[in-house]
Design a protein around this motif. Structure first.
Motif, mmCIF file in Angstrom:
data_model
loop_
_atom_site.group_PDB
_atom_site.id
_atom_site.type_symbol
_atom_site.label_atom_id
_atom_site.label_comp_id
_atom_site.label_asym_id
_atom_site.label_seq_id
_atom_site.Cartn_x
_atom_site.Cartn_y
_atom_site.Cartn_z
ATOM 1 N N ASP A 172 0.829 -1.197 0.000
ATOM 2 C CA ASP A 172 0.000 0.000 0.000
ATOM 3 C C ASP A 172 0.874 1.261 0.000
ATOM 4 O O ASP A 172 1.471 1.614 1.022
ATOM 5 N N LEU A 173 0.932 1.954 -1.142
ATOM 6 C CA LEU A 173 1.773 3.152 -1.232
ATOM 7 C C LEU A 173 1.255 4.280 -0.340
ATOM 8 O O LEU A 173 2.052 5.069 0.191
ATOM 9 N N VAL A 174 -0.055 4.355 -0.171
ATOM 10 C CA VAL A 174 -0.614 5.380 0.718
ATOM 11 C C VAL A 174 -0.152 5.127 2.151
ATOM 12 O O VAL A 174 0.235 6.051 2.879
ATOM 13 N N GLY A 175 -0.166 3.861 2.546
ATOM 14 C CA GLY A 175 0.324 3.520 3.874
ATOM 15 C C GLY A 175 1.807 3.790 4.021
ATOM 16 O O GLY A 175 2.261 4.269 5.075
ATOM 17 N N GLN A 176 2.580 3.484 2.975
ATOM 18 C CA GLN A 176 4.016 3.783 3.004
ATOM 19 C C GLN A 176 4.243 5.282 3.217
ATOM 20 O O GLN A 176 5.075 5.683 4.036
ATOM 21 N N ARG A 177 3.486 6.095 2.472
ATOM 22 C CA ARG A 177 3.670 7.543 2.575
ATOM 23 C C ARG A 177 3.301 8.034 3.966
ATOM 24 O O ARG A 177 3.962 8.934 4.511
ATOM 25 N N ARG A 178 2.286 7.457 4.558
ATOM 26 C CA ARG A 178 1.871 7.853 5.908
ATOM 27 C C ARG A 178 3.018 7.613 6.899
ATOM 28 O O ARG A 178 3.290 8.442 7.769
ATOM 29 N N VAL A 179 3.700 6.489 6.756
ATOM 30 C CA VAL A 179 4.813 6.162 7.648
ATOM 31 C C VAL A 179 5.984 7.118 7.415
ATOM 32 O O VAL A 179 6.613 7.597 8.372
ATOM 33 N N VAL A 180 6.275 7.408 6.133
ATOM 34 C CA VAL A 180 7.373 8.332 5.826
ATOM 35 C C VAL A 180 7.060 9.726 6.353
ATOM 36 O O VAL A 180 7.940 10.417 6.891
ATOM 37 N N THR A 249 8.956 2.689 -4.429
ATOM 38 C CA THR A 249 8.480 2.800 -3.050
ATOM 39 C C THR A 249 8.567 4.255 -2.601
ATOM 40 O O THR A 249 9.195 5.098 -3.253
ATOM 41 N N ALA A 250 7.917 4.553 -1.469
ATOM 42 C CA ALA A 250 7.866 5.928 -0.981
ATOM 43 C C ALA A 250 9.269 6.473 -0.755
ATOM 44 O O ALA A 250 10.116 5.824 -0.145
ATOM 45 N N GLY A 251 9.499 7.689 -1.259
ATOM 46 C CA GLY A 251 10.808 8.297 -1.110
ATOM 47 C C GLY A 251 10.719 9.805 -1.058
ATOM 48 O O GLY A 251 9.628 10.386 -1.101
ATOM 49 N N LEU A 252 11.870 10.441 -0.963
ATOM 50 C CA LEU A 252 11.952 11.896 -0.881
ATOM 51 C C LEU A 252 13.139 12.389 -1.699
ATOM 52 O O LEU A 252 14.187 11.745 -1.735
ATOM 53 N N VAL A 253 12.950 13.532 -2.345
ATOM 54 C CA VAL A 253 14.073 14.292 -2.879
ATOM 55 C C VAL A 253 14.200 15.530 -2.011
ATOM 56 O O VAL A 253 13.234 16.274 -1.831
ATOM 57 N N ASN A 254 15.367 15.748 -1.435
ATOM 58 C CA ASN A 254 15.613 16.897 -0.571
ATOM 59 C C ASN A 254 16.436 17.934 -1.325
ATOM 60 O O ASN A 254 17.474 17.590 -1.914
ATOM 61 N N THR A 255 15.956 19.170 -1.318
ATOM 62 C CA THR A 255 16.647 20.231 -2.048
ATOM 63 C C THR A 255 16.933 21.419 -1.136
ATOM 64 O O THR A 255 16.207 21.672 -0.170
ATOM 65 N N ILE A 256 17.995 22.138 -1.473
ATOM 66 C CA ILE A 256 18.303 23.425 -0.867
ATOM 67 C C ILE A 256 18.558 24.400 -2.007
ATOM 68 O O ILE A 256 19.382 24.133 -2.888
ATOM 69 N N ASP A 257 17.822 25.493 -2.027
ATOM 70 C CA ASP A 257 17.906 26.466 -3.131
ATOM 71 C C ASP A 257 17.677 25.766 -4.472
ATOM 72 O O ASP A 257 18.387 26.029 -5.457
ATOM 73 N N SER A 258 16.708 24.876 -4.496
ATOM 74 C CA SER A 258 16.300 24.137 -5.701
ATOM 75 C C SER A 258 17.355 23.147 -6.188
ATOM 76 O O SER A 258 17.199 22.562 -7.262
ATOM 77 N N ARG A 259 18.403 22.933 -5.424
ATOM 78 C CA ARG A 259 19.451 21.977 -5.803
ATOM 79 C C ARG A 259 19.304 20.700 -4.981
ATOM 80 O O ARG A 259 19.271 20.757 -3.751
ATOM 81 N N PRO A 260 19.202 19.542 -5.645
ATOM 82 C CA PRO A 260 19.076 18.294 -4.893
ATOM 83 C C PRO A 260 20.317 18.024 -4.034
ATOM 84 O O PRO A 260 21.441 18.102 -4.530
ATOM 85 N N ILE A 261 20.089 17.741 -2.771
ATOM 86 C CA ILE A 261 21.207 17.394 -1.887
ATOM 87 C C ILE A 261 21.160 15.922 -1.489
ATOM 88 O O ILE A 261 22.173 15.365 -1.053
#
Length: 295
Positions: A172-180, A249-261
């Motif tokens: 369940d991707l919705v459940g994965q996102r809830r946990v993240v 699977t559920a993930g994140l892209v983290n950016t600072i000043d629009s640059r992926p870190i």
């Protein structure tokens, strides 16, 4: 002989499948493309009149090419793939891309690719071609210079290692996102108790900063991972987080000043986070195509 343009069209129709095979074998999108291109070159030189099953023939060729590439890696010992995270495939949660769907069929998460990288080349090929793509051992055996029985044993050994080391993600991707999201909230608040509650007791954290930094660092166990609460808090506060799918699977892209870190992949199993994979290698991040997720 079949006209070249007709043959090329037939090949292009099978390219997504071949890329998926090569990606699972190699863990590198660039190397996967190279393997698929080599398969085309071999097809263009082959007597296609004698090929009854084009997809099976091409899958076998890609398997051979990937096996050779894996063996060269082992011989040269140049940045072994088991010492780095696999290339992430990043997609949006609300858009279905057919090509990425093919690439990520069978729920090939980052954690599985990490385990595959620890197998011998022959074990990896036998497991990928049989367990993930359903090729019979009679077809796999000649590729690895084994009998079908020996090829079956290779796949069996690989299967045992995969099952023992790779948690099965909740479907369940919705459940994965809830946990993240709960992880993010706990990280921003520096809430150690909340982190302990959301992390699996045997959680594994892998951070790949690249060979020019300190390579890949692996941390195991809920206390050790939750002990990084201050680090998680700094990152969650400093960066803008973008929810995405990473390797399905559920993930994140983290950016600072629009640059992926960093790109983070989570394996959520049984409602808890069983694995976190963080790619923060600046050189590799620069090569990841994020335009299709709006970044």
């Amino acid at each position: 002989m079949e006209p070249q343009d007709v043959l090329a069209a037939r090949f292009e129709g099978r390219r997504p499948h071949l890329r998926a095979v090569a990606y699972r074998m190699l863990g590198s999108l660039t190397d996967a493309e190279d393997a698929v291109q080599e398969a085309w070159l071999r097809l263009a030189r082959a007597d296609v009149d004698g090929i009854d099953n084009l997809e099976g023939w091409l899958t076998t060729v890609v398997g051979r090419v990937c096996l050779d590439m894996l063996r060269v890696r082992k011989t040269r010992r140049e940045e072994p793939m088991e010492d780095r995270l696999p290339d992430p495939v990043v997609s949006r949660e609300d858009v279905t891309d057919p090509e990425q769907q093919a690439l990520l069929a069978d729920s090939v998460g980052s954690a599985l690719l990490v385990v595959l990288a620890s197998l011998t080349p022959a074990e990896r090929l036998a497991f990928v071609l049989h367990d993930l793509f359903g090729l019979p051992f009679e077809q796999i055996a000649p590729i690895v210079d084994r009998t079908p029985v020996a090829a079956k044993k290779l796949a069996s050994r690989a299967r045992q290692r995969v099952r023992g080391a790779t948690p099965i993600p909740d479907p369940d991707l919705v459940g994965q996102r809830r946990v993240v999201d709960a992880f993010l909230a706990a990280a921003r608040g520096g809430d150690l108790d909340a982190l302990l509650a959301i992390l699996d007791p045997d959680v594994v954290l892998r951070v790949d900063r690249g060979t020019l930094a300190d390579g890949m660092r692996t941390i195991r166990g809920v206390r050790a991972v939750a002990g990084l609460a201050a680090t998680f808090q700094r990152m969650a506060i400093a960066a803008v987080t973008h929810p995405v799918l990473v390797n399905g699977t559920a993930g994140l892209v983290n950016t600072i000043d629009s640059r992926p870190i960093s790109i983070m992949s989570f394996t959520v199993a049984g409602g808890r986070i069983a694995a976190i994979d963080i790619l923060s290698d600046a050189d590799r991040l620069a090569r990841v195509d994020l335009t299709h997720v709006g970044l």
